[in-house]
Motif scaffolding. Structure first.
Motif, PDB file in Angstrom:
ATOM      1  N   LEU A 104      41.472  41.437  35.323  1.00 48.34           N
ATOM      2  CA  LEU A 104      41.655  40.003  35.578  1.00 48.34           C
ATOM      3  C   LEU A 104      42.666  39.759  36.688  1.00 48.34           C
ATOM      4  O   LEU A 104      42.525  38.832  37.489  1.00 48.34           O
ATOM      5  N   ASN A 105      43.676  40.607  36.721  1.00 48.53           N
ATOM      6  CA  ASN A 105      44.728  40.452  37.724  1.00 48.53           C
ATOM      7  C   ASN A 105      44.205  40.682  39.142  1.00 48.53           C
ATOM      8  O   ASN A 105      44.812  40.230  40.114  1.00 48.53           O
ATOM      9  N   ILE A 107      41.207  39.632  40.177  1.00 47.39           N
ATOM     10  CA  ILE A 107      40.328  38.521  40.597  1.00 47.39           C
ATOM     11  C   ILE A 107      41.132  37.537  41.432  1.00 47.39           C
ATOM     12  O   ILE A 107      42.158  37.015  40.975  1.00 47.39           O
ATOM     13  N   LYS A 110      40.600  31.678  41.858  1.00 46.93           N
ATOM     14  CA  LYS A 110      41.295  31.111  40.711  1.00 46.93           C
ATOM     15  C   LYS A 110      40.341  30.472  39.707  1.00 46.93           C
ATOM     16  O   LYS A 110      40.508  30.599  38.501  1.00 46.93           O
ATOM     17  N   LYS A 113      38.487  33.120  37.835  1.00 51.65           N
ATOM     18  CA  LYS A 113      39.427  33.793  36.935  1.00 51.65           C
ATOM     19  C   LYS A 113      39.692  32.927  35.697  1.00 51.65           C
ATOM     20  O   LYS A 113      39.724  33.423  34.563  1.00 51.65           O
ATOM     21  N   GLN A 117      38.783  33.904  31.860  1.00 57.27           N
ATOM     22  CA  GLN A 117      39.817  33.885  30.834  1.00 57.27           C
ATOM     23  C   GLN A 117      39.436  32.971  29.673  1.00 57.27           C
ATOM     24  O   GLN A 117      39.639  33.315  28.506  1.00 57.27           O
TER      25      GLN A 117
END
Length: 306
Positions: A104-105, A107, A110, A113, A117
């Protein structure tokens, strides 16, 4: 004596000065006192033979029966199942949460992401009853999605939740499906705190993504991983709801855990003394695990959590 009076006076003045903070803390204090500490008096029932028809002090007889008596086989089986399921779940949860947090970090978009999430966090807010119902329907041998695919491929239908060899992997899969996304939050917060200059310096030195993760990201995450592991280790014996809603008598051999065993003994069989003894044993082991892990953490990092 004079010094003690002065100290008490200073404390009282300080409390009066901060009275609004204490006033806000008061509901939390009363709640903790009533629902966390006051019920602890009930552990005394572990030393009584307490049923609806009997109330007699028996000392350690409940524990002797539990460890060496007729209940010992079922009790030790539940202890083994609890440790196996919890530790497997804890190890899988840590590995998957850290891995997904790292992905995830990476991606950069925004909105995408945030969407990923949200999808990952959503199962955490479903109750275990709902989750168990969903997977019971999906895995049902009659009309379930998985078994319909098996039937279409000419395979034999499987009653996943009623066969011992399938129940444990299904339980671990369902647990991780529900909680892994939520577990990434704390690791994403820790990742955001890593100094970006470290990555810039690594790129200048020619380090790729894999080496950056190996030599910068993982060492920076290690303190967080240890703290989360220690905090979760104290809860390894506290699995109840997730197992209770997925188990059935056909898989009791692999699904009977300490909390469910205490519930069956204390509530369903109305043996309140024995049920309390099981609960007290579980609490003491949980506390011991936290203290031992904290000690190990102190040896590794040079500082303890508490």
């Amino acid at each position: 004596m004079k010094k003690r009076t002065l100290t008490l006076s200073w404390v009282m003045k300080k409390m009066y000065h901060d009275r609004m903070y204490y006033l806000m803390f008061l509901p939390v204090f009363v709640f903790a006192l009533l629902f966390c500490y006051l019920p602890m008096v009930g552990v005394l029932l572990a030393f009584f033979d307490f049923t609806p028809f009997k109330f007699k002090f028996v000392g350690l007889a409940n524990f002797m029966d539990l460890f060496f008596g007729i209940r010992s086989v079922n009790f030790w089986r539940s202890v083994y199942n609890t440790l196996f399921l919890s530790l497997s779940n804890l190890a899988l949860g840590t590995i998957l949460a850290v891995s997904i947090a790292l992905l995830l970090n990476e991606i950069e978009q925004k909105k995408f992401k945030a969407f990923v999430q949200s999808v990952l966090y959503l199962p955490h807010f479903l109750s275990w009853v709902v989750v168990a119902s969903i997977f019971t329907i999906i895995l049902s041998p009659q009309g379930g999605l998985i078994n319909n695919i098996f039937a279409f491929l000419g395979k034999e239908r499987i009653y996943f939740l009623a066969e011992e060899k399938w129940w444990t992997p299904i339980y671990l899969f369902v647990s991780r499906w529900k909680e892994t996304g939520w577990g990434t939050i704390i690791y994403l917060a820790a990742l955001s705190g890593i100094n970006p200059e470290l990555y810039e310096a690594a790129e200048i030195d020619g380090a790729g993504k894999w080496k950056q993760a190996l030599y910068i990201t993982l060492p920076s995450l290690l303190p967080t991983i240890i703290i989360v592991f220690v905090l979760n280790l104290g809860k390894v014996l506290n699995i109840f709801e997730s197992v209770f809603v997925l188990m059935n008598p056909n898989v009791l051999k692999v699904s009977d855990v300490v909390s469910v065993f205490a519930y069956r003994t204390g509530i369903q069989q109305a043996n309140y003394g024995m049920g309390t003894a099981i609960g007290l044993f579980k609490s003491l082991i949980g506390m011991s695990l936290v203290l031992i892990t904290n000690k190990i953490n102190e040896k590794i990092r040079g500082s303890s959590i508490f």
